[in-house]
Design a protein around this motif. Sequence first.
Motif, PDB file in Angstrom:
ATOM      1  N   ASN A  49       0.802  -1.234   0.000  1.00  0.00           N
ATOM      2  CA  ASN A  49       0.000   0.000   0.000  1.00  0.00           C
ATOM      3  C   ASN A  49       0.833   1.282   0.000  1.00  0.00           C
ATOM      4  O   ASN A  49       0.581   2.188   0.803  1.00  0.00           O
ATOM      5  CB  ASN A  49      -0.946   0.015   1.209  1.00  0.00           C
ATOM      6  CG  ASN A  49      -1.937  -1.120   1.212  1.00  0.00           C
ATOM      7  OD1 ASN A  49      -1.963  -1.926   0.284  1.00  0.00           O
ATOM      8  ND2 ASN A  49      -2.730  -1.212   2.252  1.00  0.00           N
ATOM      9  N   VAL A  62       2.535   0.414   4.329  1.00  0.00           N
ATOM     10  CA  VAL A  62       2.116  -0.452   5.431  1.00  0.00           C
ATOM     11  C   VAL A  62       3.029  -1.667   5.490  1.00  0.00           C
ATOM     12  O   VAL A  62       3.356  -2.259   4.454  1.00  0.00           O
ATOM     13  CB  VAL A  62       0.654  -0.898   5.262  1.00  0.00           C
ATOM     14  CG1 VAL A  62       0.228  -1.830   6.401  1.00  0.00           C
ATOM     15  CG2 VAL A  62      -0.266   0.317   5.196  1.00  0.00           C
ATOM     16  N   LEU A  82       2.602   1.465  10.233  1.00  0.00           N
ATOM     17  CA  LEU A  82       2.658   2.487   9.199  1.00  0.00           C
ATOM     18  C   LEU A  82       4.067   3.084   9.183  1.00  0.00           C
ATOM     19  O   LEU A  82       4.567   3.547  10.217  1.00  0.00           O
ATOM     20  CB  LEU A  82       1.618   3.574   9.490  1.00  0.00           C
ATOM     21  CG  LEU A  82       1.493   4.713   8.475  1.00  0.00           C
ATOM     22  CD1 LEU A  82       1.098   4.168   7.107  1.00  0.00           C
ATOM     23  CD2 LEU A  82       0.472   5.736   8.963  1.00  0.00           C
ATOM     24  N   PHE A 111      -4.235  -0.043   8.585  1.00  0.00           N
ATOM     25  CA  PHE A 111      -4.026   1.235   7.911  1.00  0.00           C
ATOM     26  C   PHE A 111      -4.530   1.136   6.471  1.00  0.00           C
ATOM     27  O   PHE A 111      -3.910   0.481   5.640  1.00  0.00           O
ATOM     28  CB  PHE A 111      -2.544   1.605   7.937  1.00  0.00           C
ATOM     29  CG  PHE A 111      -1.959   1.607   9.332  1.00  0.00           C
ATOM     30  CD1 PHE A 111      -2.060   2.720  10.136  1.00  0.00           C
ATOM     31  CD2 PHE A 111      -1.329   0.475   9.831  1.00  0.00           C
ATOM     32  CE1 PHE A 111      -1.531   2.717  11.425  1.00  0.00           C
ATOM     33  CE2 PHE A 111      -0.794   0.460  11.104  1.00  0.00           C
ATOM     34  CZ  PHE A 111      -0.898   1.591  11.911  1.00  0.00           C
ATOM     35  N   GLU A 112      -5.651   1.770   6.207  1.00  0.00           N
ATOM     36  CA  GLU A 112      -6.250   1.739   4.880  1.00  0.00           C
ATOM     37  C   GLU A 112      -6.453   3.169   4.383  1.00  0.00           C
ATOM     38  O   GLU A 112      -6.496   4.120   5.165  1.00  0.00           O
ATOM     39  CB  GLU A 112      -7.606   1.016   4.913  1.00  0.00           C
ATOM     40  CG  GLU A 112      -7.546  -0.427   5.409  1.00  0.00           C
ATOM     41  CD  GLU A 112      -6.841  -1.357   4.459  1.00  0.00           C
ATOM     42  OE1 GLU A 112      -6.717  -1.004   3.261  1.00  0.00           O
ATOM     43  OE2 GLU A 112      -6.402  -2.440   4.910  1.00  0.00           O
ATOM     44  N   ASN A 113      -6.599   3.308   3.064  1.00  0.00           N
ATOM     45  CA  ASN A 113      -6.914   4.601   2.441  1.00  0.00           C
ATOM     46  C   ASN A 113      -5.921   5.693   2.849  1.00  0.00           C
ATOM     47  O   ASN A 113      -6.312   6.792   3.263  1.00  0.00           O
ATOM     48  CB  ASN A 113      -8.339   5.041   2.801  1.00  0.00           C
ATOM     49  CG  ASN A 113      -9.390   4.061   2.348  1.00  0.00           C
ATOM     50  OD1 ASN A 113      -9.576   3.033   2.988  1.00  0.00           O
ATOM     51  ND2 ASN A 113     -10.072   4.358   1.271  1.00  0.00           N
ATOM     52  N   LEU A 114      -4.642   5.411   2.752  1.00  0.00           N
ATOM     53  CA  LEU A 114      -3.633   6.401   3.118  1.00  0.00           C
ATOM     54  C   LEU A 114      -3.771   7.642   2.240  1.00  0.00           C
ATOM     55  O   LEU A 114      -3.815   7.547   1.014  1.00  0.00           O
ATOM     56  CB  LEU A 114      -2.231   5.820   2.962  1.00  0.00           C
ATOM     57  CG  LEU A 114      -1.906   4.523   3.719  1.00  0.00           C
ATOM     58  CD1 LEU A 114      -0.442   4.161   3.505  1.00  0.00           C
ATOM     59  CD2 LEU A 114      -2.219   4.649   5.197  1.00  0.00           C
ATOM     60  N   GLN A 115      -3.806   8.818   2.883  1.00  0.00           N
ATOM     61  CA  GLN A 115      -3.993  10.074   2.167  1.00  0.00           C
ATOM     62  C   GLN A 115      -3.124  11.169   2.791  1.00  0.00           C
ATOM     63  O   GLN A 115      -3.276  11.487   3.974  1.00  0.00           O
ATOM     64  CB  GLN A 115      -5.452  10.507   2.237  1.00  0.00           C
ATOM     65  CG  GLN A 115      -6.429   9.592   1.531  1.00  0.00           C
ATOM     66  CD  GLN A 115      -6.492   9.874   0.045  1.00  0.00           C
ATOM     67  OE1 GLN A 115      -6.505  11.025  -0.387  1.00  0.00           O
ATOM     68  NE2 GLN A 115      -6.540   8.823  -0.752  1.00  0.00           N
ATOM     69  N   TYR A 124      -3.327  10.873   6.648  1.00  0.00           N
ATOM     70  CA  TYR A 124      -4.597  10.341   7.155  1.00  0.00           C
ATOM     71  C   TYR A 124      -4.717   8.867   6.789  1.00  0.00           C
ATOM     72  O   TYR A 124      -4.194   8.414   5.764  1.00  0.00           O
ATOM     73  CB  TYR A 124      -5.777  11.092   6.536  1.00  0.00           C
ATOM     74  CG  TYR A 124      -5.879  12.540   6.945  1.00  0.00           C
ATOM     75  CD1 TYR A 124      -6.642  12.932   8.048  1.00  0.00           C
ATOM     76  CD2 TYR A 124      -5.226  13.532   6.215  1.00  0.00           C
ATOM     77  CE1 TYR A 124      -6.738  14.263   8.412  1.00  0.00           C
ATOM     78  CE2 TYR A 124      -5.315  14.869   6.586  1.00  0.00           C
ATOM     79  CZ  TYR A 124      -6.072  15.226   7.684  1.00  0.00           C
ATOM     80  OH  TYR A 124      -6.164  16.543   8.051  1.00  0.00           O
ATOM     81  N   PHE A 125      -5.440   8.115   7.610  1.00  0.00           N
ATOM     82  CA  PHE A 125      -5.720   6.718   7.294  1.00  0.00           C
ATOM     83  C   PHE A 125      -7.010   6.282   7.980  1.00  0.00           C
ATOM     84  O   PHE A 125      -7.475   6.923   8.929  1.00  0.00           O
ATOM     85  CB  PHE A 125      -4.556   5.809   7.713  1.00  0.00           C
ATOM     86  CG  PHE A 125      -4.230   5.827   9.176  1.00  0.00           C
ATOM     87  CD1 PHE A 125      -4.837   4.948  10.062  1.00  0.00           C
ATOM     88  CD2 PHE A 125      -3.288   6.717   9.684  1.00  0.00           C
ATOM     89  CE1 PHE A 125      -4.526   4.945  11.423  1.00  0.00           C
ATOM     90  CE2 PHE A 125      -2.964   6.730  11.036  1.00  0.00           C
ATOM     91  CZ  PHE A 125      -3.579   5.851  11.903  1.00  0.00           C
ATOM     92  N   THR A 127      -8.901   3.046   9.912  1.00  0.00           N
ATOM     93  CA  THR A 127      -8.681   1.778  10.585  1.00  0.00           C
ATOM     94  C   THR A 127     -10.019   1.157  10.959  1.00  0.00           C
ATOM     95  O   THR A 127     -11.011   1.868  11.148  1.00  0.00           O
ATOM     96  CB  THR A 127      -7.828   1.958  11.857  1.00  0.00           C
ATOM     97  OG1 THR A 127      -7.651   0.691  12.495  1.00  0.00           O
ATOM     98  CG2 THR A 127      -8.493   2.915  12.841  1.00  0.00           C
TER      99      THR A 127
END
Length: 211
Positions: A49, A62, A82, A111-115, A124-125, A127
């Motif tokens: 990711n 990740v 992360l 940790f999803e949708n890392l921005q 931002y992420f 969880t």
Amino acid sequence: MKRIALSLLGIALATTAFGQTVSVKDGNIQFSDGSGKTTALTSGGRDSNPVLAPDSKWVAFVRKVDGNKIATGSDEVEPTELWQVRVDGKELSMLVRCRESKKMESLIGGFENLQFSADGKLLYFVTAAWVTSGAVHVVDTTNRKERYVFPGNDIKVVKSGEYKDCLLVQQHRYFVGGGSYNWYWLLRADGKEVGAVGEDTSNFEATYGNE
């Protein structure tokens, strides 16, 4: 309820910049500079990711780690961390670890949708947290200070325009008379609501693309 016109959002969703890209090969993070040169940034085969910072100098990703599964309100998940690293492979550092907690706002189960924020300082992420909703957290990549922001299942940072650095967040909400729905809302970084966007992102995806 204020409805936000999608044409005003100026949302940038690209994970590349000036031909530069990040990718994963055999569980390791790679950086391509756009000229054909590819550099392996990590080793060990446990990374995924990757997201390139707006200035193209840093990559967040990740990393799988050993340990007990993390119990969330929706499931048990494998522990991860992360991390960030410069695109030259230097200054590899851990930003946030998964952690258990009975309080969903404090729990970090992945940790999803890392921005990245527009300036690349904040990351931002999402969880896993409650049964019906994840939790949005943010970490300052310069000092590793992390905090809970608000509930959400999906996020996208507005990169430019009138709503620069606001967040497009999918939230699970409830009707006054009963029942629930999942809509996207435009929220400021402090959690203040700007307005409703809609039940999906198809309109702005068609307008701005999703590279």
